[in-house]
Scaffold this active site. Structure first.
Site, short mmCIF file in Angstrom:
data_model
loop_
_atom_site.label_atom_id
_atom_site.label_comp_id
_atom_site.label_asym_id
_atom_site.label_seq_id
_atom_site.Cartn_x
_atom_site.Cartn_y
_atom_site.Cartn_z
N GLY A 180 34.22 8.40 -11.39
CA GLY A 180 35.23 7.49 -11.92
C GLY A 180 35.55 7.76 -13.37
N ASN A 191 25.82 8.51 -11.73
CA ASN A 191 24.69 8.85 -10.85
C ASN A 191 25.01 9.98 -9.88
OD1 ASN A 191 22.43 7.14 -11.53
ND2 ASN A 191 23.70 5.41 -10.92
N GLY A 192 26.18 9.91 -9.25
CA GLY A 192 26.54 10.96 -8.31
C GLY A 192 26.63 12.32 -8.98
N ASP A 212 28.72 1.03 -15.64
CA ASP A 212 27.74 0.22 -14.91
C ASP A 212 26.36 0.19 -15.59
OD1 ASP A 212 29.76 -0.04 -13.02
OD2 ASP A 212 29.04 1.68 -11.87
N MET A 272 32.72 -5.32 -12.30
CA MET A 272 32.21 -4.12 -11.66
C MET A 272 30.71 -3.94 -11.92
SD MET A 272 35.23 -1.31 -12.22
CE MET A 272 36.62 -1.24 -11.08
N GLY A 273 30.16 -2.88 -11.34
CA GLY A 273 28.74 -2.63 -11.54
C GLY A 273 28.06 -2.01 -10.34
N GLU A 301 29.89 -7.30 -8.72
CA GLU A 301 30.54 -6.94 -7.46
C GLU A 301 29.55 -6.56 -6.36
OE1 GLU A 301 32.99 -3.48 -7.78
OE2 GLU A 301 31.37 -2.23 -8.57
N GLN A 333 38.66 -2.73 -16.48
CA GLN A 333 37.37 -2.58 -17.16
C GLN A 333 37.08 -1.12 -17.53
OE1 GLN A 333 34.29 -5.30 -14.92
NE2 GLN A 333 36.07 -4.94 -13.62
#
Length: 338
Positions: free
Chosen positions: A10, A109-110, A133, A175-176, A228, A264
């Site tokens: 993202g 992370n990905g 996040d 988000m998160g 979320e 955000q």
């Protein structure tokens, strides 16, 4: 040396500042050549890139998004036959064709998982964590988080006036993914009355009781902030509208929902994130010059350090129930629904 830079996953405030930090340090201080790989790992597979020079790196510090583009391409995903197909070999071939001495991977992370797998192919990799996040393991924070907290806090501030004017409960979803860092930090900074975190779970009766107690104290409105990733029994994800419905049914108070969404992640990075991105980018280039690869650059106790990608791989940094903000919030009468 010649290095490649890509951004994956993202978009996030501060990516361009990081590209600038890596690129300008590499060009100006270490005399390296720098190329930018377009659209994340998809661009690496397709060998899509641009040359990065001093001119192309100018004006990036406060610019949102990413000039390189991004994608959620997962080059090591399993095919139906259980193999990873041709992608690993394509990555090796294109890395060599581009004449790279190191690949810098910017992402969450990905991206950290993929960067580790690329390093396992025998290629030189350095990664830099980015996420709103704040869930990347091994770093105190990643750039993008502080900017998102500022944006979410301002939104919560604005909801106070609407909630108080109409004597409503306002439920705002932040988000998160599976973690509640953004909800915790923005909720506390924005003066939320109830904060619901995926890590803690919640009891709707306790939430409703906290809201009703405020009414008894002459406070006819409440602000509820939720992450979320809130679920029932760690399975079904709950929507903000569903939480609003439970609150309205349980308290009899008119309840409205706000989902802040992608705002955000957009816009210019905060001053903190600009400086963090610059520090992370510069340190990444220094690591490359020293031949230290297979590392993720991180922030620990306000010092820029590094940690092996093998230690980051597959891990998630979650909110600890004993986090100081939770403890202090409870002491002040804020409900966490538990």
């Amino acid at each position: 040396m010649r290095i490649g830079i890509l951004s994956s996953g993202g978009d996030c405030p501060g990516i361009n500042a990081t590209i600038r930090g890596v690129g300008k340090t590499a060009l100006t201080h270490f005399g390296m050549d720098v190329i930018g790989i377009k659209s994340g790992f998809q661009g690496l597979l397709n060998k899509e890139y641009i040359l990065l020079d001093d001119e192309s790196l100018s004006g990036l510090l406060n610019l949102g998004g990413t000039i390189l583009g991004t994608s959620r391409e997962k080059p090591f995903k399993k095919l139906r036959d259980g193999s990873e197909g041709e992608n690993p070999q394509i990555i090796i071939d294109n890395y060599k064709k581009l004449g790279l001495d190191c690949l810098v991977c910017i992402g969450g992370n990905g991206t950290q998982k993929t960067a580790y797998k690329v390093s396992q192919l025998g290629l030189n990799v350095i990664s830099i964590p980015k996420t709103i996040d704040n869930d990347v393991w091994g770093t105190d924070t990643a750039f993008g988080f502080h900017t998102a907290v500022d944006i979410a806090t301002e939104a919560i501030d604005r909801l106070h006036s609407t909630a108080s004017s109409h004597k409503r409960v306002m439920v705002i979803e932040l988000m998160g993914h599976k973690t509640g860092w953004l909800a915790l930090y923005a909720g506390m900074a924005g003066g939320a009355d109830v904060i619901l975190l995926p890590e803690l779970g919640f009891n709707i009766e306790k939430v409703n009781k906290a809201i009703q107690n405020r009414v008894l104290k002459g406070k006819p409105y409440s602000i509820v902030v939720m992450g979320e990733g809130l679920t029932i029994d760690n399975q079904k994800r709950l929507s903000a509208s569903y939480i609003s419905q439970l609150i309205e049914e349980g308290t009899g108070i008119e309840t409205r929902t706000t989902i802040l969404g992608y705002v955000q992640r957009g816009g210019s990075p905060s001053a903190f994130d600009r400086n963090l991105a610059t520090r992370l980018g510069g340190h990444a280039t220094e690591m490359i010059s020293k031949g230290k690869f297979g590392q993720m650059i991180c922030l620990v106790n306000d010092e820029i350090q590094s940690i092996p990608l093998s230690e980051v791989y597959g891990k998630l940094k979650s909110v600890n129930p004993d986090h100081d903000l939770i403890i202090q919030g409870k002491r002040m009468g804020i409900s966490f629904g538990v």
